[in-house]
Design an enzyme around this catalytic site. Sequence first.
Site, mmCIF file in Angstrom:
data_model
loop_
_atom_site.group_PDB
_atom_site.id
_atom_site.type_symbol
_atom_site.label_atom_id
_atom_site.label_comp_id
_atom_site.label_asym_id
_atom_site.label_seq_id
_atom_site.Cartn_x
_atom_site.Cartn_y
_atom_site.Cartn_z
ATOM 1 N N GLY A 1 0.837 -1.195 0.000
ATOM 2 C CA GLY A 1 0.000 0.000 0.000
ATOM 3 C C GLY A 1 0.865 1.235 0.000
ATOM 4 N N GLY B 1 0.790 5.406 1.531
ATOM 5 C CA GLY B 1 0.095 6.441 2.282
ATOM 6 C C GLY B 1 0.554 7.793 1.783
ATOM 7 N N GLY B 2 0.308 8.809 2.571
ATOM 8 C CA GLY B 2 0.661 10.155 2.163
ATOM 9 C C GLY B 2 2.162 10.380 2.042
ATOM 10 C CB ALA C 1 5.800 5.929 3.731
ATOM 11 C CB VAL D 1 3.738 -0.195 3.228
ATOM 12 C CG1 VAL D 1 4.004 -1.392 4.121
ATOM 13 C CG2 VAL D 1 3.602 1.071 4.083
ATOM 14 C CE LYS E 1 4.577 4.680 6.747
ATOM 15 N NZ LYS E 1 3.423 4.794 7.639
ATOM 16 C CG ASP F 1 -2.426 9.095 11.199
ATOM 17 O OD1 ASP F 1 -3.533 9.606 10.953
ATOM 18 O OD2 ASP F 1 -1.712 8.583 10.323
HETATM 19 P P1 ATP Z 1 -0.804 7.483 6.219
HETATM 20 O O1 ATP Z 1 -0.030 6.628 7.182
HETATM 21 O O2 ATP Z 1 0.068 8.151 5.217
HETATM 22 O O3 ATP Z 1 -1.766 8.390 6.894
HETATM 23 P P2 ATP Z 1 -1.860 4.976 5.570
HETATM 24 O O4 ATP Z 1 -1.910 4.641 7.015
HETATM 25 O O5 ATP Z 1 -2.982 4.500 4.712
HETATM 26 O O6 ATP Z 1 -1.714 6.505 5.367
HETATM 27 P P3 ATP Z 1 0.705 3.667 5.416
HETATM 28 O O7 ATP Z 1 0.823 3.552 6.876
HETATM 29 O O8 ATP Z 1 1.834 4.258 4.670
HETATM 30 O O9 ATP Z 1 -0.536 4.491 4.900
HETATM 31 O O10 ATP Z 1 0.385 2.239 4.874
HETATM 32 C C1 ATP Z 1 -0.116 2.070 3.569
HETATM 33 C C2 ATP Z 1 -0.817 0.743 3.484
HETATM 34 O O11 ATP Z 1 0.147 -0.311 3.543
HETATM 35 C C3 ATP Z 1 -1.769 0.444 4.632
HETATM 36 O O12 ATP Z 1 -3.021 1.026 4.413
HETATM 37 C C4 ATP Z 1 -1.803 -1.083 4.570
HETATM 38 O O13 ATP Z 1 -2.668 -1.515 3.532
HETATM 39 C C5 ATP Z 1 -0.377 -1.434 4.196
HETATM 40 N N1 ATP Z 1 0.460 -1.745 5.377
HETATM 41 C C6 ATP Z 1 1.141 -0.858 6.142
HETATM 42 N N2 ATP Z 1 1.830 -1.455 7.112
HETATM 43 C C7 ATP Z 1 1.587 -2.785 6.988
HETATM 44 C C8 ATP Z 1 2.018 -3.961 7.721
HETATM 45 N N3 ATP Z 1 2.853 -3.878 8.757
HETATM 46 N N4 ATP Z 1 1.548 -5.170 7.298
HETATM 47 C C9 ATP Z 1 0.701 -5.255 6.242
HETATM 48 N N5 ATP Z 1 0.272 -4.196 5.528
HETATM 49 C C10 ATP Z 1 0.690 -2.972 5.870
HETATM 50 MG MG MG Z 2 -0.495 4.493 8.174
#
Ligand code: ATP
Ligand code: MG
Length: 172
Positions: free
Chosen positions: A22, A24-25, A27, A29, A44, A136
């Site tokens: 996935g 996010g804003g 990073a 992952v 990440k 958050d």
């Molecule tokens: P933001 O953190 O930027 O507000 P977000 O929480 O959606 O947005 P990230 O924390 O960067 O974004 O994670 C992006 C996506 O990656 C998550 O929504 C999830 O689907 C996946 N992800 C993140 N961490 C993990 C993990 N440890 N195991 C499995 N999937 C993960």
């Molecule tokens: Mg996140």
Amino acid sequence: MENHPNRVGQQLGNYQLIRMLGRGGFAEVYLGKHLYLKTQAAIKLLHGQLTGQHIRLFTREAQIIANLKHPHILRVLDFGVDTSMPYLIMDYASGGTLRQRYPSGSVVPLGKALTYVKQIAAALQYAHNNKLIHRDIKPENMLLIDKSFIALSDFGIVALAHNTSSIETADT
Ligand code: ATP
Ligand code: MG
């Protein structure tokens, strides 16, 4: 965001990036596989080139998070910097996020909601006892480790990534 290349197939530290989980804003992952241990982890990687000061602050925050030990806080396994881009290696939650499990508009059974709330409350209490504020809280940051077992992720990382002054509040 389009100018951030997909790094699937590349190596980051001891991990090979298998697929993108996935973004996010701030990073991306990835699912990573350890080159030698063959274990899986979520990696990440922050977008963009950060200054030395950003990296120092980000590193310090990662140190704080890495010391949190709680069943409902996602474990941080490692941290590295690759050509000025910091990355965090954490437990991989194969069940995905609560948001993926319950898309917007779906109804969460009361029993389940109660189970989740208790777990997240315990995680937050533990964090607060350690003078840390998550900043958050949302279903995207709650990961399913098992059917009814969730872990909170993304401690302060996002706030740090775009607001370096916020880190100062983490340990003052
Ligand atoms: P933001 O953190 O930027 O507000 P977000 O929480 O959606 O947005 P990230 O924390 O960067 O974004 O994670 C992006 C996506 O990656 C998550 O929504 C999830 O689907 C996946 N992800 C993140 N961490 C993990 C993990 N440890 N195991 C499995 N999937 C993960
Ligand atoms: Mg996140």
